[in-house]
Structure formats: structure tokens, C-alpha cells
Design a protein around this motif. Structure first.
Motif, short mmCIF file in Angstrom:
data_model
loop_
_atom_site.label_atom_id
_atom_site.label_comp_id
_atom_site.label_asym_id
_atom_site.label_seq_id
_atom_site.Cartn_x
_atom_site.Cartn_y
_atom_site.Cartn_z
N VAL A 11 48.58 38.49 24.17
CA VAL A 11 48.67 37.14 23.58
C VAL A 11 49.01 37.23 22.10
O VAL A 11 49.87 36.51 21.59
CB VAL A 11 47.35 36.35 23.80
N HIS A 12 48.36 38.17 21.39
CA HIS A 12 48.66 38.32 19.97
C HIS A 12 50.12 38.77 19.78
O HIS A 12 50.81 38.30 18.86
CB HIS A 12 47.70 39.32 19.32
N LEU A 66 52.56 38.06 21.74
CA LEU A 66 53.42 36.89 22.02
C LEU A 66 53.46 35.97 20.81
O LEU A 66 54.52 35.45 20.44
CB LEU A 66 52.88 36.13 23.24
N LEU A 67 52.29 35.77 20.18
CA LEU A 67 52.25 34.87 19.02
C LEU A 67 53.01 35.46 17.83
O LEU A 67 53.54 34.72 17.00
CB LEU A 67 50.80 34.57 18.65
N ARG A 111 55.64 37.11 18.29
CA ARG A 111 57.03 37.19 18.78
C ARG A 111 57.50 38.64 18.87
O ARG A 111 58.66 38.93 18.56
CB ARG A 111 57.98 36.39 17.89
N CYS A 143 57.48 38.74 25.88
CA CYS A 143 57.73 37.73 26.92
C CYS A 143 57.94 38.42 28.27
O CYS A 143 57.43 37.96 29.30
CB CYS A 143 58.96 36.89 26.57
N LEU A 159 54.34 29.66 27.32
CA LEU A 159 54.83 30.17 26.04
C LEU A 159 54.74 29.09 24.96
O LEU A 159 54.32 29.35 23.84
CB LEU A 159 56.28 30.63 26.22
N GLU A 160 55.09 27.86 25.36
CA GLU A 160 55.03 26.75 24.39
C GLU A 160 53.60 26.49 23.93
O GLU A 160 53.37 26.13 22.79
CB GLU A 160 55.60 25.48 25.04
N GLY A 161 52.65 26.67 24.86
CA GLY A 161 51.26 26.33 24.53
C GLY A 161 50.40 27.53 24.21
O GLY A 161 49.16 27.41 24.18
N MET A 162 51.02 28.69 24.02
CA MET A 162 50.24 29.92 23.82
C MET A 162 49.26 29.78 22.66
O MET A 162 48.16 30.33 22.70
CB MET A 162 51.21 31.08 23.58
N GLY A 163 49.65 29.02 21.64
CA GLY A 163 48.76 28.85 20.48
C GLY A 163 47.50 28.07 20.83
O GLY A 163 46.53 28.08 20.09
N LEU A 218 45.74 28.54 23.59
CA LEU A 218 44.84 29.35 24.44
C LEU A 218 43.66 29.84 23.60
O LEU A 218 43.83 30.66 22.69
CB LEU A 218 45.63 30.53 25.03
#
Lengths: 428, 190
Positions: free
Chosen positions: B9-10, B12-13, B15, B20, B58-62, B64
Motif C-alpha cells: 500500500v505504501h 502504491l501511494l 507510485r 500496480c 487505486l483511486e481510493g487507496m488513500g 484505506l
């Protein structure tokens, strides 16, 4: 855990597992993975929401100056929230944009896109969707919305990689056919001269609407399948309820090797000019060479020897080769041929395209599109001609006629590729 | 790429390149199966919905809150997306599919299993989207109430009531599906 009356589903679970073992899960994963990674490039990440403690606020409200500061802060926060809401709403309703070519020229709705005779023309949309027009293809984006776009394929071939997003709505219209897309990868070809439509689906699924697709007039096409279909010789736009369309259903082939076989313009070994077969060259997409071959034997002589169908092809060839004058010459000769009613109507449509796209003579274009609609009101190009008529009348400044045509269009094709334009004209 | 979900998750945030793909490769097989079990196996839209789940994620990962709960969070999105699809299908009608899922089953699949699964989904078509989802999660996925509550964004007591309701409706409708009844008889005889 006891949940209501006992229900022993062990057998059913085993049955489900049996059926699941026979499913090709990897196929779905491959398709979704490719599209997800494509879409991920354009997905904005919302920052992690911070944790806000209200305790200091409550303490501060007890004293006067701090209360004022708190009020100011609340007002600022409210403004910020409102701005975010407005911005989000704007983002959600903003139409997608597109650009074309290697120079990324900004795309304009309604403008004809023409790929050169020897190389493809890419079209890139702001949601990550990309199209590639094969060499010598004519297409236009007739509408864009926040959820997708409508692309009109006038002639040639398009490779499409449509990014699937929630409630996305894409259409590719080709002649009387409409491909409804949510997200997928496919190739579509349309030959206006031959009235043939072909679709090869690589990923996902699409629904194709149009004639010769059985009683329902629609066909679902799945990944790995190909659809080949022709407009019926005697077009029937509105069959009686339950009455199947007369023409046979085009085959759905799953053999990739069969791709491209069905859409071929009939070509004789020779066209009798003694200067090489202009038809062969035209079919190969070598339009300047084909026109040169036709000129080599004397253009008038070539026209005299050509059948009405060949003249139509010669007209298209000349147009693609960049010679609207020669195209007009061939197409007008078609209209003078006795007994060639269908070809005459087709030439009217093509003359309308020449006037509109090459000469910007919109009044003349409108007259030609009207001629087509008069001569072949249920023809394979009727929907496109009706839409082009609106465009031409609008461009000519004849808004009264454009409104009338828009109203007629919406009554007949409420979901057609020009429906958005028609609505805009009726409700500016 | 990191092995644990929290680090993923980190990544992904931040990038990070490849994050992905790692997200998809790690969780898509399970998410796809959950979607297929809720909407049915015949639906070619499964791939579209799977794609949808990961784009939404992906759009809402922040948002979580607990990165270690990534998998169950994804299942929650999958359940939401699948229910949304079922609602949409009810509104616009079933798409014209050229074949049924069971017809795609391999030759090794017992025909009675194919028929039972086909009947199961005909029966599930008569449940509400909410009941259908909890039924699948409880009885096919084998989730406990806490997991169901999380996946469906419900309190545990609401999840319990909904499971009981779905099971009761399933049993009321069951007699109309002889192929299913026969399978249960087989189960009883074991």
C-alpha cells in the motif's frame, strides 16, 4: 455460529468448485490486467486522509479571541470543502479530450480525421483510451462526454483499446452498425463501398447493433471472436415485430486465421487498361498508385470501361489519393449510368462527403446528403447521411433546416452517433 | 516488490514502479472468483468488473485506514461493484449472451454439477442483490459474520439478520429447482 435452519451446502460447494475448475480464469485476468495497468497511468491518487482531533478546538472555544479564530478556521475549511466539491463535480462532468497524430494536435469534435495512405493515425483520449486509424481510413469523433465518446468510422479500419471506467460509454458507429463498448480491445472495419462490417474482439465483450444480426438486431461478441456481416441487399430498417431480417447472419469466427478474409472488395485479375490493375492497387490501399494507373490508360477511357460499382471504387480511390476533381468526375458518371440505382445513391453520399470535407461547400454537401436519403431512405448509410445532413446544414448556417433535420434524426435514431449534436441544436 | 500488503500500500501511494502490477497479481485471482460467484460464471462482464474494482481501489487507496486489511477491503469493493452490476442488469435487462456458462464447462465436469450450478444462479437471480451477495459470501465463500459485515459495510448484527433472511428465502425458493433439490438429497445420503 448457528444461522437459521441448517442448510448443508457441501455438495453445492463441490459442484461450484467443479464448474470453476473448467473456467479459464487466466483469460479474464490477462485482459483486466492489461487494461488496469493502462488505466492506472491516468488514475489520480487521493492523498491519505489525515486524522483530525477536535479536542483542541473544543478547549479553544471557551475563550473569546480563540472562538473568533475558530470561526474563521471553520469558514476557511467550509470554503475549502466547497471548492473540492465543485472541483470534483467539474471533473466528473468534464468532457474527455483527445489529440491526434505524433504531434498531439488537439482534436475537435466533428472534424474529419484522415490517416495518410501509408501509415496509421493515433487518437489518444484523456481517459487513457486510444484508437489507431489504419492507413487510408476516414473517421470523426462526433461526440464526447464525461463518460466516453462516439466515433464514426466512415471508411477503413480502427484498432481500439477502450479503457473501462465506471459507467463509461463508448460507441463506434460504422454505416448502419453501432458497437457499444464499455471497455475492451478490438479492431473494427467498415467498407462503405461493399457495405461490409467486420469486428475482431481481443479482450472483453461488445454488443453490435445493426441489420443482418438476427431478429433482435443485436449481437454480443466475446473475446477471441470475429464478426463478419453485410448490409442486406434490400435494406430493411424496421422489420415487423418478430420478423427476422432477410439477410443471413454473418458468421462469428473464433479462428484468428480467418481474420480479414471476409472483407475484401471484389477484384478481377485485370481491368483491361493495359496499365496494371488500378483496382488491385486500390484494394491494396495504394491509392496514389491506383489513380496513376487509372490515369495512365486515360482517365475517361478507364471510366468508360468501368462498371458502376468500379466507378464508385474509382471515385473513392481518387478521393483518398487527394484528387476530389477526379473523384467527382467518376462519381457523377455513376449517376448517369442507367439501372444503377444503388450505386447512384452511394455516389450521391460520396459527393456529399467531397463537398463537405474537401471543398467546405456545406450547402452543396447538404443537397447531396438529401439526395442520398431521398434515393435510399432505408439504405445502409441512411443514419450517417441523416447525421451528416445536420452537420452540413449547421455549417452552412441554415439553422432552421438543421433543426428540422435534427428533430427527424432523433425521432429515427435517438441513440445514433449524431444524437448529441441533434440535441445540442434543438436545445442550444 | 514488498511481500506484505502494508508495504505494498505504501509503495502504491508512492507510485513505485511495478506496485500496480503487484497489487493486481497478488489479489486479482481471488477478487475475480468472488465477482464470478456473485454475478454468475456466464457473464463476460466479469473482466470489466475486475478491472473496475482495481481502478476504484487505486483511486481510493488513500482512504484505506488499515493497509494490512487490503485484501478484505478489495473484497468489499468487489461486492459493491458486483451488486451495482446486478442492479444495473435488472434495470436494463440481461445482455444477449451467445452461450451459457455451463455450456463452457469442460468435459470432466459432471453434468449434474453443471445443472446444479445453473439452477443455483437461476434461483439467486430471484434474490435481492443484498441477499444474493451475503448468501454467496456465507455459503460459497465460507466467510464468517465479521468478514461478511466488513465486505458488505454492515454492522455484525445486520449482517447476521441478512444472512438469516437470505438463507430463509433460498430455502423457500428451493423446491422450484429440482436439480438443486436432487443434489441436496445426494448430500444427505453421504
Amino acid at each position: 455460529m448457528k444461522l437459521g435452519p441448517p442448510l448443508d451446502l457441501d455438495v453445492l460447494r463441490r459442484d461450484v468448485a467443479d464448474v470453476e475448475r473448467s473456467i479459464d480464469w487466466d483469460e479474464g485476468l490477462r485482459g483486466a490486467r492489461a487494461r488496469f495497468l493502462l488505466a492506472a497511468r491516468g488514475v489520480p491518487l487521493r492523498p491519505r486522509a489525515g486524522r483530525v482531533s477536535f479536542a483542541p478546538w473544543r478547549a479553544g472555544l471557551k475563550s473569546g479571541p480563540l472562538r473568533s479564530a475558530a470561526r474563521l478556521a471553520v469558514a476557511l475549511a467550509a470554503t475549502l470543502v466547497l471548492s473540492v466539491v465543485v472541483w470534483t463535480g467539474y471533473r466528473q462532468h468534464a468532457r474527455i479530450r483527445f489529440d491526434t497524430g505524433s504531434e498531439h494536435a488537439a482534436g475537435q469534435v466533428g472534424v474529419l480525421l484522415s490517416s495518410p495512405g501509408s501509415e496509421p493515425l493515433p487518437i489518444r483520449f484523456s481517459d487513457g483510451t486510444s484508437l489507431s486509424m489504419a492507413a487510408a481510413t476516414l473517421a470523426r469523433v462526433t461526440e464526447t462526454t464525461s463518460r466516453g465518446a462516439t466515433v464514426l468510422l466512415e471508411e477503413g479500419s480502427l484498432s481500439c483499446a477502450v479503457v473501462h471506467r465506471d459507467a463509461s460509454r463508448w460507441q463506434v458507429a460504422a454505416g448502419p452498425y453501432t458497437v457499444l463498448v464499455t471497455g475492451t480491445r478490438f479492431d473494427v472495419r467498415w467498407s462503405a463501398a461493399e457495405q461490409t462490417f467486420a469486428l475482431d474482439l481481443h479482450e472483453g465483450s461488445v454488443t453490435v447493433l445493426g441489420p443482418s444480426l438476427g431478429a433482435t438486431g443485436r449481437r454480443r461478441v466475446l473475446a477471441g471472436e470475429s464478426l463478419r456481416v453485410s448490409v442486406p441487399a434490400t435494406p430493411t430498417e424496421a422489420p415487423a415485430p418478430g420478423q427476422p431480417l432477410a439477410a443471413p447472419l454473418g458468421p462469428i469466427a473464433t479462428n484468428p486465421a480467418a481474420r480479414g478474409d471476409a472483407v475484401r472488395i471484389g477484384v478481377g485479375d485485370t481491368d483491361g487498361t493495359g496499365h496494371g490493375s488500378w483496382k488491385q492497387l486500390a484494394v491494396e490501399g495504394r491509392y496514389p498508385d491506383a489513380l496513376a494507373a487509372a490515369e495512365g490508360g486515360g482517365f475517361e477511357a478507364t471510366c468508360r470501361r468501368a462498371s458502376a460499382a468500379d466507378l464508385l471504387l474509382l471515385g473513392e480511390t481518387a478521393r483518398f489519393a487527394g484528387s476530389p476533381a477526379r473523384a467527382e468526375q467518376a462519381l457523377r458518371l455513376v449517376r448517369a449510368r442507367p439501372g444503377a440505382k444503388h450505386e447512384a445513391a452511394m455516389s450521391a453520399f460520396n459527393l456529399g462527403r467531397i463537398e463537405y470535407d474537401d471543398r467546405r461547400n456545406y450547402s452543396a454537401a447538404a443537397r447531396w446528403f438529401q439526395s442520398y436519403l431521398r434515393e435510399e431512405p432505408a439504405g445502409g448509410l441512411a443514419r450517417e447521411a441523416a447525421g451528416r445532413l445536420i452537420e452540413a446544414q449547421k455549417a452552412a448556417g441554415d439553422m432552421s433546416a438543421a433543426r428540422e433535420s435534427a428533430s427527424a434524426y432523433l425521432a429515427k435514431y435517438p441513440a445514433g452517433p449524431h444524437a448529441g449534436l441533434a440535441r445540442t441544436i434543438l436545445n442550444p | 516488490m514488498p511481500d506484505d500488503d502494508e508495504a505494498l500500500v505504501h509503495a502504491l501511494l508512492r507510485r513505485d514502479p511495478g506496485a500496480c502490477a503487484a497489487l493486481f497479481d497478488r489479489h486479482a485471482p481471488y477478487v475475480q472468483r468472488v465477482i464470478a460467484r456473485i454475478i454468475g460464471y456466464s457473464e463476460p462482464e466479469r473482466t470489466d468488473l475486475l478491472h473496475d474494482v482495481f481502478v476504484r481501489a487505486l483511486e481510493g487507496m488513500g482512504d484505506l485506514k488499515n493497509p494490512r486489511m487490503l485484501k478484505s477491503w478489495l473484497v468489499g469493493i468487489a461486492v459493491f461493484v458486483a451488486k451495482e452490476w446486478l442492479r444495473r442488469r435488472k434495470r436494463v435487462g440481461a445482455p444477449v449472451a451467445p452461450e451459457h456458462a455451463a455450456d463452457r464447462a469442460g468435459p470432466s465436469t459432471p453434468p449434474e454439477a453443471v445443472e446444479a450450478v445453473r439452477s443455483l444462479y437461476r434461483l439467486l437471480d430471484r434474490l435481492s442483490e443484498d441477499d444474493r451477495a451475503v448468501f454467496v459470501l456465507r455459503f460459497l465463500e465460507g466467510m464468517n459474520l465479521t468478514e461478511i459485515a466488513e465486505a458488505c459495510n454492515l454492522s455484525i448484527s445486520t449482517a447476521r439478520r441478512r444472512v438469516i433472511r437470505a438463507e430463509s428465502r433460498f430455502q423457500n425458493l428451493l423446491p422450484a429447482y429440482p436439480a438443486l433439490v436432487e443434489r441436496f438429497k445426494v448430500g444427505e445420503g453421504r
